[in-house]
Design a protein around this motif. Structure first.
Motif, PDB file in Angstrom:
ATOM      1  N   MET A  34       0.855  -1.202   0.000  1.00 46.80           N
ATOM      2  CA  MET A  34       0.000   0.000   0.000  1.00 46.80           C
ATOM      3  C   MET A  34       0.888   1.247   0.000  1.00 46.80           C
ATOM      4  O   MET A  34       1.768   1.381   0.843  1.00 46.80           O
ATOM      5  CB  MET A  34      -0.926  -0.001   1.223  1.00 46.80           C
ATOM      6  N   LYS A  35       0.678   2.124  -0.956  1.00 45.42           N
ATOM      7  CA  LYS A  35       1.466   3.328  -1.089  1.00 45.42           C
ATOM      8  C   LYS A  35       0.878   4.459  -0.246  1.00 45.42           C
ATOM      9  O   LYS A  35      -0.327   4.702  -0.253  1.00 45.42           O
ATOM     10  CB  LYS A  35       1.540   3.771  -2.549  1.00 45.42           C
ATOM     11  N   ARG A  36       1.751   5.161   0.444  1.00 47.40           N
ATOM     12  CA  ARG A  36       1.323   6.283   1.280  1.00 47.40           C
ATOM     13  C   ARG A  36       1.368   7.566   0.465  1.00 47.40           C
ATOM     14  O   ARG A  36       2.402   7.925  -0.106  1.00 47.40           O
ATOM     15  CB  ARG A  36       2.224   6.394   2.509  1.00 47.40           C
ATOM     16  N   ILE A  37       0.235   8.255   0.417  1.00 45.88           N
ATOM     17  CA  ILE A  37       0.089   9.461  -0.399  1.00 45.88           C
ATOM     18  C   ILE A  37      -0.400  10.602   0.478  1.00 45.88           C
ATOM     19  O   ILE A  37      -1.374  10.449   1.223  1.00 45.88           O
ATOM     20  CB  ILE A  37      -0.926   9.237  -1.539  1.00 45.88           C
ATOM     21  N   ALA A  38       0.251  11.751   0.370  1.00 49.90           N
ATOM     22  CA  ALA A  38      -0.211  12.963   1.046  1.00 49.90           C
ATOM     23  C   ALA A  38      -0.820  13.900   0.018  1.00 49.90           C
ATOM     24  O   ALA A  38      -0.232  14.134  -1.039  1.00 49.90           O
ATOM     25  CB  ALA A  38       0.941  13.646   1.758  1.00 49.90           C
ATOM     26  N   ILE A  39      -1.988  14.407   0.312  1.00 53.41           N
ATOM     27  CA  ILE A  39      -2.656  15.378  -0.554  1.00 53.41           C
ATOM     28  C   ILE A  39      -2.738  16.693   0.208  1.00 53.41           C
ATOM     29  O   ILE A  39      -3.263  16.743   1.327  1.00 53.41           O
ATOM     30  CB  ILE A  39      -4.071  14.907  -0.938  1.00 53.41           C
ATOM     31  N   VAL A  40      -2.195  17.759  -0.368  1.00 52.87           N
ATOM     32  CA  VAL A  40      -2.222  19.071   0.269  1.00 52.87           C
ATOM     33  C   VAL A  40      -3.344  19.884  -0.365  1.00 52.87           C
ATOM     34  O   VAL A  40      -3.323  20.152  -1.567  1.00 52.87           O
ATOM     35  CB  VAL A  40      -0.876  19.798   0.102  1.00 52.87           C
ATOM     36  N   GLY A  41      -4.316  20.255   0.448  1.00 50.75           N
ATOM     37  CA  GLY A  41      -5.466  21.002  -0.059  1.00 50.75           C
ATOM     38  C   GLY A  41      -6.718  20.155  -0.012  1.00 50.75           C
ATOM     39  O   GLY A  41      -6.830  19.176  -0.755  1.00 50.75           O
ATOM     40  N   ALA A  42      -7.652  20.510   0.862  1.00 49.10           N
ATOM     41  CA  ALA A  42      -8.855  19.698   1.066  1.00 49.10           C
ATOM     42  C   ALA A  42     -10.094  20.359   0.482  1.00 49.10           C
ATOM     43  O   ALA A  42     -11.196  20.221   1.017  1.00 49.10           O
ATOM     44  CB  ALA A  42      -9.055  19.425   2.558  1.00 49.10           C
TER      45      ALA A  42
ATOM     46  N   ILE B 163     -11.577  19.507  -5.139  1.00 52.32           N
ATOM     47  CA  ILE B 163     -10.772  18.576  -5.931  1.00 52.32           C
ATOM     48  C   ILE B 163      -9.907  17.708  -5.026  1.00 52.32           C
ATOM     49  O   ILE B 163      -9.837  16.482  -5.196  1.00 52.32           O
ATOM     50  CB  ILE B 163      -9.903  19.324  -6.952  1.00 52.32           C
ATOM     51  N   GLY B 164      -9.228  18.312  -4.057  1.00 46.95           N
ATOM     52  CA  GLY B 164      -8.377  17.540  -3.159  1.00 46.95           C
ATOM     53  C   GLY B 164      -9.141  16.472  -2.407  1.00 46.95           C
ATOM     54  O   GLY B 164      -8.685  15.323  -2.284  1.00 46.95           O
ATOM     55  N   ALA B 165     -10.323  16.825  -1.907  1.00 45.68           N
ATOM     56  CA  ALA B 165     -11.137  15.851  -1.178  1.00 45.68           C
ATOM     57  C   ALA B 165     -11.623  14.733  -2.099  1.00 45.68           C
ATOM     58  O   ALA B 165     -11.691  13.564  -1.698  1.00 45.68           O
ATOM     59  CB  ALA B 165     -12.331  16.551  -0.531  1.00 45.68           C
ATOM     60  N   THR B 166     -11.948  15.076  -3.346  1.00 45.37           N
ATOM     61  CA  THR B 166     -12.387  14.060  -4.306  1.00 45.37           C
ATOM     62  C   THR B 166     -11.257  13.091  -4.625  1.00 45.37           C
ATOM     63  O   THR B 166     -11.453  11.875  -4.694  1.00 45.37           O
ATOM     64  CB  THR B 166     -12.907  14.720  -5.597  1.00 45.37           C
ATOM     65  N   ILE B 167     -10.046  13.621  -4.831  1.00 45.89           N
ATOM     66  CA  ILE B 167      -8.886  12.763  -5.080  1.00 45.89           C
ATOM     67  C   ILE B 167      -8.670  11.825  -3.900  1.00 45.89           C
ATOM     68  O   ILE B 167      -8.414  10.621  -4.074  1.00 45.89           O
ATOM     69  CB  ILE B 167      -7.627  13.620  -5.337  1.00 45.89           C
ATOM     70  N   ALA B 168      -8.769  12.363  -2.690  1.00 49.48           N
ATOM     71  CA  ALA B 168      -8.569  11.536  -1.490  1.00 49.48           C
ATOM     72  C   ALA B 168      -9.559  10.379  -1.451  1.00 49.48           C
ATOM     73  O   ALA B 168      -9.182   9.227  -1.168  1.00 49.48           O
ATOM     74  CB  ALA B 168      -8.704  12.403  -0.243  1.00 49.48           C
ATOM     75  N   ARG B 169     -10.823  10.661  -1.740  1.00 44.72           N
ATOM     76  CA  ARG B 169     -11.840   9.596  -1.737  1.00 44.72           C
ATOM     77  C   ARG B 169     -11.549   8.555  -2.803  1.00 44.72           C
ATOM     78  O   ARG B 169     -11.644   7.351  -2.562  1.00 44.72           O
ATOM     79  CB  ARG B 169     -13.228  10.182  -1.970  1.00 44.72           C
ATOM     80  N   MET B 170     -11.237   9.021  -4.009  1.00 47.02           N
ATOM     81  CA  MET B 170     -10.988   8.089  -5.118  1.00 47.02           C
ATOM     82  C   MET B 170      -9.835   7.138  -4.794  1.00 47.02           C
ATOM     83  O   MET B 170      -9.917   5.927  -5.032  1.00 47.02           O
ATOM     84  CB  MET B 170     -10.685   8.866  -6.399  1.00 47.02           C
ATOM     85  N   LEU B 171      -8.758   7.689  -4.263  1.00 49.03           N
ATOM     86  CA  LEU B 171      -7.604   6.850  -3.949  1.00 49.03           C
ATOM     87  C   LEU B 171      -7.907   5.900  -2.796  1.00 49.03           C
ATOM     88  O   LEU B 171      -7.552   4.714  -2.842  1.00 49.03           O
ATOM     89  CB  LEU B 171      -6.396   7.725  -3.608  1.00 49.03           C
ATOM     90  N   ALA B 172      -8.567   6.402  -1.761  1.00 48.56           N
ATOM     91  CA  ALA B 172      -8.879   5.568  -0.605  1.00 48.56           C
ATOM     92  C   ALA B 172      -9.829   4.431  -0.978  1.00 48.56           C
ATOM     93  O   ALA B 172      -9.717   3.319  -0.452  1.00 48.56           O
ATOM     94  CB  ALA B 172      -9.489   6.409   0.508  1.00 48.56           C
ATOM     95  N   ASP B 173     -10.748   4.695  -1.903  1.00 49.88           N
ATOM     96  CA  ASP B 173     -11.727   3.678  -2.308  1.00 49.88           C
ATOM     97  C   ASP B 173     -11.075   2.454  -2.947  1.00 49.88           C
ATOM     98  O   ASP B 173     -11.653   1.371  -2.941  1.00 49.88           O
ATOM     99  CB  ASP B 173     -12.742   4.274  -3.288  1.00 49.88           C
ATOM    100  N   THR B 174      -9.871   2.624  -3.514  1.00 44.93           N
ATOM    101  CA  THR B 174      -9.220   1.485  -4.167  1.00 44.93           C
ATOM    102  C   THR B 174      -8.663   0.481  -3.169  1.00 44.93           C
ATOM    103  O   THR B 174      -8.462  -0.690  -3.498  1.00 44.93           O
ATOM    104  CB  THR B 174      -8.054   1.961  -5.056  1.00 44.93           C
ATOM    105  N   GLY B 175      -8.352   0.944  -1.971  1.00 46.95           N
ATOM    106  CA  GLY B 175      -7.697   0.080  -0.993  1.00 46.95           C
ATOM    107  C   GLY B 175      -6.212  -0.069  -1.240  1.00 46.95           C
ATOM    108  O   GLY B 175      -5.523  -0.777  -0.499  1.00 46.95           O
ATOM    109  N   ASP B 176      -5.699   0.597  -2.272  1.00 44.23           N
ATOM    110  CA  ASP B 176      -4.283   0.485  -2.631  1.00 44.23           C
ATOM    111  C   ASP B 176      -3.446   1.634  -2.085  1.00 44.23           C
ATOM    112  O   ASP B 176      -2.216   1.611  -2.203  1.00 44.23           O
ATOM    113  CB  ASP B 176      -4.126   0.452  -4.153  1.00 44.23           C
ATOM    114  N   TYR B 177      -4.105   2.647  -1.538  1.00 51.81           N
ATOM    115  CA  TYR B 177      -3.386   3.827  -1.069  1.00 51.81           C
ATOM    116  C   TYR B 177      -3.778   4.162   0.366  1.00 51.81           C
ATOM    117  O   TYR B 177      -4.958   4.112   0.728  1.00 51.81           O
ATOM    118  CB  TYR B 177      -3.707   5.027  -1.963  1.00 51.81           C
ATOM    119  N   ALA B 178      -2.767   4.505   1.164  1.00 46.89           N
ATOM    120  CA  ALA B 178      -2.997   5.064   2.498  1.00 46.89           C
ATOM    121  C   ALA B 178      -2.925   6.577   2.355  1.00 46.89           C
ATOM    122  O   ALA B 178      -1.851   7.137   2.094  1.00 46.89           O
ATOM    123  CB  ALA B 178      -1.940   4.563   3.473  1.00 46.89           C
ATOM    124  N   VAL B 179      -4.057   7.240   2.491  1.00 43.65           N
ATOM    125  CA  VAL B 179      -4.179   8.649   2.121  1.00 43.65           C
ATOM    126  C   VAL B 179      -4.181   9.552   3.345  1.00 43.65           C
ATOM    127  O   VAL B 179      -4.920   9.315   4.312  1.00 43.65           O
ATOM    128  CB  VAL B 179      -5.476   8.885   1.316  1.00 43.65           C
TER     129      VAL B 179
END
Length: 367
Positions: free
Chosen positions: A1-9, A12-28
């Motif tokens: 699982m890849k750890r990803i930091a998103i700056v800006g909530a 768009i930032g919140a949508t990206i966070a949801r999309m990545l978290a939904d895969t189960g492949d990223y720790a957001v």
């Protein structure tokens, strides 16, 4: 699982966070200066981070595979510098030309990938344009048109807020790039307004800053004319020119932002239009090919998302996925036009563009 930091909530930032978290492949991890949203999303770690504070950014970067900036464009340089210092991959959504120059400079000698201008425009539009351009023996003209528009316009501007207000004002004010008769030129935003029709609807398109990304640099000496224009409904450019030039609000951007955000309601009912036309020689024949696509707001995983959220977030997520899969260079500057269109459209996130492609246009050009 890849750890990803998103700056800006933001949206768009919140949508990206949801999309990545939904895969189960990223720790957001979702970072913002204010308490981040998504309180009902236990898979997303939320932290308060001052993106203007190098110490805060350094702490955020620790142990991350990549950082994605969805913050306002004026914070881009600091986030990119922190990513380089921490040795993590860097992606952003900015269309700001000056910020991208800083990112390109930081990418020199970096041991990780720096991928600026992900998203829609710049972003996907550059990937499409470069793919079509490679199909020609001799390239003549390349015209890129993109717009995020309300489906049901109801005011004199024929516009609703669907994107960052700061970003919209910036692209309406800053200088634009174009190649004209083989020469790289600076052009003025809101100028060279043209009319065109698509599916029976009339639009206007005019110069705006940043949409070409690095295409001018990449295609210099290879194309006769290259330009990017933003699509709006007719009459929009004239009113914006009055506000910016006649009322001199280009020198008081804070006032203009306040006016727009208090006068123009946001909407989730929008449409994104992508329109690319390429002409040149193939086998000695003069040929024109066109890519056209409309993507509408839609419900995903029980949540209504605007078209600009879907297209921008999906574009960034697809590029991150391709980086993780080793399909992109792992160090230095990675330009959007280096990304293969087929790889992008086959990706689980990028597929949103392929699924909604106009009939007969999915991966095939119309000659």
């Amino acid at each position: 699982m890849k750890r990803i930091a998103i700056v800006g909530a933001g949206n768009i930032g919140a949508t990206i966070a949801r999309m990545l978290a939904d895969t189960g492949d990223y720790a957001v991890t979702l970072a913002d200066a204010r308490p981040a949203p998504l309180a009902n999303e236990p898979r997303i770690r939320r932290v308060m981070t001052d993106a203007g504070d190098p110490a805060d950014l350094a702490a955020l970067m620790q142990g991350q595979f990549a950082v994605l900036s969805a913050a306002p464009y004026h914070l881009t340089a600091g986030i990119a510098a922190a990513a380089k210092a921490a040795g993590v991959h860097y992606l952003d959504l900015t269309e700001d030309v000056a910020s991208t120059r800083v990112v390109k400079s930081l990418a020199e000698g970096a041991r990780t990938a720096f991928i600026p201008q992900c998203g829609l425009a710049p972003g996907f539009i550059s990937i499409v344009a470069a793919d079509f351009a490679r199909r020609f023996d001799t390239l003549h003209d390349l015209r890129l048109r993109v717009g995020a528009l309300p489906t049901y316009p109801s005011n004199a501007l024929n516009y609703n807020l669907t994107w960052s207000t700061d970003g919209v004002i910036n692209e309406y004010c800053e200088p634009c790039e174009a190649i004209v008769d083989g020469v790289l030129r600076a052009t003025s935003a809101l100028e060279e307004c043209e009319a065109f029709a698509l599916d029976g609807v009339t639009y206007e398109a005019f110069n705006t800053s940043g949409g070409l990304g690095t295409l001018c640099e990449t295609l210099a000496g290879k194309v006769r004319n290259l330009n990017y224009r933003t699509i709006r409904y007719p009459g929009h450019a004239a009113i914006m020119k009055m506000l910016l030039n006649d009322l001199r609000l280009r020198d008081r951007r804070g006032v203009l932002k306040d006016i727009l955000e208090h006068a123009l309601p946001a909407t989730m009912q929008d449409v994104v239009i992508v329109f690319v036309t390429v002409s040149g020689l193939k086998g000695g024949r003069l040929v024109q090919e066109t890519y056209a696509n409309k993507i509408y707001a839609q419900e995903r995983a029980g949540q209504m998302l605007s078209a600009i959220q879907i297209t921008t977030a999906s574009g960034a997520c697809a590029v991150l996925d391709l980086l993780v899969q080793g399909r992109l260079p792992q160090a230095g500057l990675v330009r959007q036009e280096e990304i293969a269109l087929a790889d992008f459209l086959a990706n689980r996130f990028g597929r949103v563009y392929a699924q909604d492609a106009a009939p007969g246009l999915e991966l095939e050009a119309v000659a």
